[in-house]
Design a protein around this motif. Structure first.
Motif, PDB file in Angstrom:
ATOM      1  N   GLY A 120       3.658   1.545  -1.212  1.00 18.89           N
ATOM      2  CA  GLY A 120       4.434   1.734  -2.512  1.00 18.89           C
ATOM      3  C   GLY A 120       3.366   2.302  -3.584  1.00 18.89           C
ATOM      4  N   GLY A 121       1.940   1.734  -3.171  1.00 20.44           N
ATOM      5  CA  GLY A 121       1.201   2.362  -4.251  1.00 20.44           C
ATOM      6  C   GLY A 121       1.060   3.798  -4.074  1.00 20.44           C
TER       7      GLY A 121
ATOM      8  N   ARG B 124       3.334  15.013 -10.921  1.00 19.46           N
ATOM      9  CA  ARG B 124       3.371  15.026 -12.348  1.00 19.46           C
ATOM     10  C   ARG B 124       2.320  15.963 -12.638  1.00 19.46           C
ATOM     11  NH1 ARG B 124       5.851  11.257 -16.409  1.00 19.46           N
ATOM     12  NH2 ARG B 124       4.040  11.157 -18.079  1.00 19.46           N
TER      13      ARG B 124
ATOM     14  N   ALA C  20       0.940  -1.128   0.017  1.00 24.56           N
ATOM     15  CA  ALA C  20       0.119  -0.099   0.112  1.00 24.56           C
ATOM     16  C   ALA C  20       0.905   1.283   0.021  1.00 24.56           C
ATOM     17  CB  ALA C  20      -0.973   0.057   1.165  1.00 24.56           C
TER      18      ALA C  20
ATOM     19  N   SER D  41       3.815  10.610  -6.508  1.00 28.49           N
ATOM     20  CA  SER D  41       4.928  11.019  -7.736  1.00 28.49           C
ATOM     21  C   SER D  41       3.891  11.307  -8.972  1.00 28.49           C
ATOM     22  CB  SER D  41       5.900   9.946  -8.009  1.00 28.49           C
ATOM     23  OG  SER D  41       5.153   9.155  -8.867  1.00 28.49           O
ATOM     24  N   TRP D  42       2.752  10.628  -9.195  1.00 25.53           N
ATOM     25  CA  TRP D  42       2.012  10.934 -10.250  1.00 25.53           C
ATOM     26  C   TRP D  42       1.148  12.252  -9.997  1.00 25.53           C
ATOM     27  CZ3 TRP D  42      -3.377   7.935 -11.209  1.00 25.53           C
ATOM     28  CH2 TRP D  42      -3.881   8.529 -12.499  1.00 25.53           C
TER      29      TRP D  42
ATOM     30  N   MET E 287       3.186   5.954  -2.966  1.00 22.17           N
ATOM     31  CA  MET E 287       4.432   6.679  -3.368  1.00 22.17           C
ATOM     32  C   MET E 287       4.161   6.728  -4.704  1.00 22.17           C
ATOM     33  SD  MET E 287       7.375   4.907  -1.636  1.00 22.17           S
ATOM     34  CE  MET E 287       9.011   6.095  -1.628  1.00 22.17           C
ATOM     35  N   TYR E 288       3.639   5.849  -5.678  1.00 23.16           N
ATOM     36  CA  TYR E 288       3.060   5.932  -7.096  1.00 23.16           C
ATOM     37  C   TYR E 288       2.296   7.282  -7.193  1.00 23.16           C
ATOM     38  CZ  TYR E 288       4.928   1.880  -9.108  1.00 23.16           C
ATOM     39  OH  TYR E 288       5.587   0.927  -9.806  1.00 23.16           O
TER      40      TYR E 288
END
Lengths: 177, 393, 187
Positions: A159-160, A170, A157, A166-167, A162-163
């Motif tokens: 890691g998710g 962006r 979770a 960063s998304w 963190m995605y």
């Protein structure tokens, strides 16, 4: 066997196995889903899977008889090889018998598999001669892996997240432009 | 000159594009049908493989400790992006129905911003900036095709004929522009040309340099609004789709956009024009931009039903049309392969025994006729409007 | 040249709905569709059993035996066909990533351990009596591998662009674009 820290209880995903203060380790048949995790977790091979019912059975120490009568196996044993009673009394008796035989005790006294089994063998030879396994006092790594691997969902979770972070960054950059 | 930064490649991908990269079903259907991949057999031209590589690039940007993408992959992917006809055959088989044409266009934008564009495309954009057409020919020669015809120009009229660069400047295509003018006059339509028509901007969109597109769009929109037109007619599906996608945002619902095939079909239905029936075996190549990407499929067939006694279908038609090879500026990126694809298409027309291969797109016409000459084929390639004009009663 | 598959006309720009996607998946490959469907069922039921077990208790018996057991058998058959399809298809090998291959390795181990756990269950013990006996000696760690490997797969598959991330992206898109579509209809 009715261990103090039953390994089967740890392995059960639906908490169908309960350890009672009085001693017995019971399987709640209504909760059992027949996954057989307990069957393989138990070092003594005690819980048995019944393909007919699709569930697991094990000795329940005759909890419905016990306050008034002895368990059925004790009552019916023709040679009186089985004894049933209060824990301290039973340990006392086992020690006496061991001294008589100059033998060995397997169970609650010297080595305590899984914190004590509530089932004491007094033996003439070493326990291994009778096929009794050498079990440590805590549960095996396999069962703790089985029990605790779900915590890997937390790093997953994270890691998710963190995605997502960063998304999002962006996306914010994209909007600013 | 723009510099390449691998970390910035594909940065223009928004939420849907990024997600689609991950959602891609990895079924490989698009690899099988891609006309360019069939010809080149180079992995980087296969749509599925491009998506795989692009996903890897995006993932490296997204991953917290991912590091950057490597330069070599970016260059290869960008090269592959330009080796594509933007025909949308990949989209037509995509199980997720994902708008892959839009994806390729977006990716090309990013490649262009990173200075990875093909030189021929850059020259084309320079030409557009200088003379408002892709051939770098003088702007005042744009209406030269109409010499000898009485064509209304820049008048107030309900219908505007948007000719497009190819029709205006290419010698081979001038007859079909004339044909279209004849048909519209024959139908008694009150129509006009634009005084100062400029390129619609679709080459810029295809090459990725969308920034310079805006001026052209604004120029055309103000021209169209000054005529007070209610309908714009296109001969070129490229312009047609460009108007539907970009111009309609500005023009709104006031202006109806029609392709010449749609217009001619409506004339025939209303009885404004009548056609003789020919005995020629005619076949029709669906331009990808027209049939697949804008959905004009039945109209040209309705016209052929009235124009000829023997109409044959090509294999890979209608929605699943196989590209002629000239789409998406692929001709500028790799002429030989583009023509090789077109020759396959000509071969299919030969197999079906067609005498005339018609198409409703000037770009397809150019590519196919060039390929037919190269192949020394018996099949005559002609434009849709030309065929209709010849059969006018 | 391959013969054209009958593809229904689609609207452009495309619509993203679960029906369209399901239709597309079924058209492209039935095996592929079944593989995904069954895998999702197995993963979800497995997670439900392990995570919600203490609360749901005995009601999970049906889920375990039918949705995780019999579906699992179907999955094994479909998975074998699916793997053979991939192995024989150049295009699929081209578009599948290395992480997908890692996924398949995980699935194979999960299938093997799953069979080992289930071998002693009702229909199989009668049909294949030898099976349970043959694999019981290595049984002590099977459940631990079966369960923990699933979680390891969840972790790896989420952090590398692999199966689970692919699934999440699809789910998000379907939900998101349907909402978007409603908005545009209102406008």
């Amino acid at each position: 066997m009715h261990c103090h820290d039953p390994e089967c209880k740890e392995a059960c995903p639906v908490n169908a196995i309960k350890k009672f203060e009085e001693g017995p380790v019971l399987i709640d048949v209504n909760r059992c889903i027949g996954c057989k995790f307990c069957v393989d977790a138990c070092p003594f091979d005690v819980p048995k899977f019944n393909p007919a019912t699709g569930k697991v059975d094990k000795c329940h120490m005759c909890f419905d008889r016990v306050p008034n009568k002895e368990p059925a196996c004790v009552q019916t044993c023709p040679t009186g090889a089985l004894l049933f009673g209060e824990r301290q009394t039973m340990i006392q008796k086992a020690m006496e018998r061991k001294a008589q035989l100059n033998g060995y005790i397997y169970g609650d006294v010297d080595n305590k598999p899984l914190g004590g089994t509530s089932f004491i063998y007094v033996l003439k030879e070493k326990p291994s001669v009778y096929g009794l396994p050498n079990v440590g006092s805590t549960i095996s790594p396999a069962t703790s892996v089985l029990r605790h691997s779900k915590w890997l969902l937390i790093p997953a979770a994270l890691g998710g997240l963190m995605y997502l972070a960063s998304w999002r960054q962006r996306r914010i950059k994209e909007k600013e432009e | 000159m723009k510099t390449m930064d691998p970390k910035k490649f594909l940065e223009n991908f928004g939420r849907p594009e990024t997600l689609w990269m991950y959602a891609c079903a990895r079924c490989g259907e698009c690899v099988d049908v891609c006309p360019v991949f069939k010809e080149t057999d180079d992995k980087y031209t296969a749509p599925g493989y491009k998506i795989k590589k692009m996903r890897a690039l995006i993932h490296k940007q997204l991953m917290p400790f991912g590091g950057g993408a490597d330069k070599e992959t970016v260059e290869k992917v960008a090269k592959g992006l330009y080796e594509c006809t933007l025909c949308g055959r990949c989209w037509s088989v995509c199980p997720y129905n994902y708008d892959l044409v839009d994806l390729w266009e977006k990716a090309r934008e990013s490649a262009f911003d990173n200075g990875l564009a093909v030189d021929a495309h850059l020259q084309m954009i320079d030409a557009l900036k200088a003379e408002n057409n892709i051939f770098k020919m003088a702007h005042d020669r744009r209406r030269k095709w109409a010499t000898g015809l009485d064509v209304p120009v820049g008048e107030k009229a309900d219908v505007v004929f948007f000719v497009g660069c190819l029709m205006s400047y290419r010698g081979q295509l001038k007859p079909s522009a004339k044909a279209m003018a004849t048909i519209m006059s024959a139908a008694g339509e009150k129509w006009t040309l634009l005084e100062n028509e400029v390129c619609c901007g679709v080459p810029m969109k295809f090459s990725g340099g969308v920034e310079s597109m805006k001026e052209l769009i604004e120029a055309n929109v103000s021209e169209i609004e000054s005529t007070g037109a209610k309908k714009i007619v296109f001969s070129c599906p490229g312009c047609y789709r460009m108007f539907k996608q970009e111009y309609s945002k500005l023009l709104g619902d006031r202006v109806q956009l029609v392709h010449s095939t749609e217009l001619i079909d409506s004339y025939l239905k209303a009885g404004k024009i009548k056609l003789r029936k020919s005995d020629q075996t005619i076949t029709y190549h669906d331009p990808c931009e027209l049939s697949r990407l804008t959905g004009v499929i039945e109209e040209p067939r309705n016209v052929f039903a009235k124009a000829t006694n023997s109409y044959v279908e090509l294999p890979g038609n209608k929605f699943n049309v196989e590209c002629c090879g000239g789409g998406g500026l692929y001709k500028a990126a790799d002429l030989d392969r583009s023509l090789a694809i077109a020759q396959k298409r000509i071969g299919q027309a030969e197999n079906r025994g067609a005498a005339t291969l018609t198409t409703a797109c000037p770009s397809c016409y150019m590519t196919l006729s060039q390929a037919a000459r190269q192949k020394k084929s018996e099949v005559k390639v002609s434009d849709f409007a030309e065929v209709v004009a010849q059969l006018l009663e | 040249m391959t013969e054209d598959k009958e593809v229904p006309t689609k609207k452009y720009p495309p619509e993203f709905t679960i029906t369209n996607i399901t239709k597309g998946m079924v058209r492209t490959s039935r095996v592929d569709f079944l593989f995904h469907l069954l895998m999702a069922i197995l993963l979800i039921t497995g997670l439900v059993i392990d995570l919600l077990g203490p609360w749901l208790g005995g009601s999970l018996l049906v889920i375990r035996s039918v949705a995780h057991g019999y579906v699992g058998v179907l999955f094994i058959i479909v998975f074998i066909v699916y793997i053979l399809r991939i192995a024989s298809s150049k295009k699929m090998k081209m578009v599948l990533t290395q992480t997908n291959t890692v996924d398949f390795a995980f699935y194979i181990i999960l299938i093997v351990t799953g069979v080992m756990v289930a071998a002693a269950n009702a229909p199989w013990i009668d049909i294949l009596p030898g099976l349970a006996a043959a694999i019981s000696p290595i049984g002590a760690y099977t459940q631990a591998i079966h369960v923990s490997l699933t979680y390891i797969w969840v972790l790896i598959s989420l952090l590398t662009p692999s199966g689970l991330l692919h699934g999440f992206a699809c789910t998000y898109l379907i939900v998101h674009f349907r909402r978007n579509k409603n908005k545009s209809e209102k406008r």
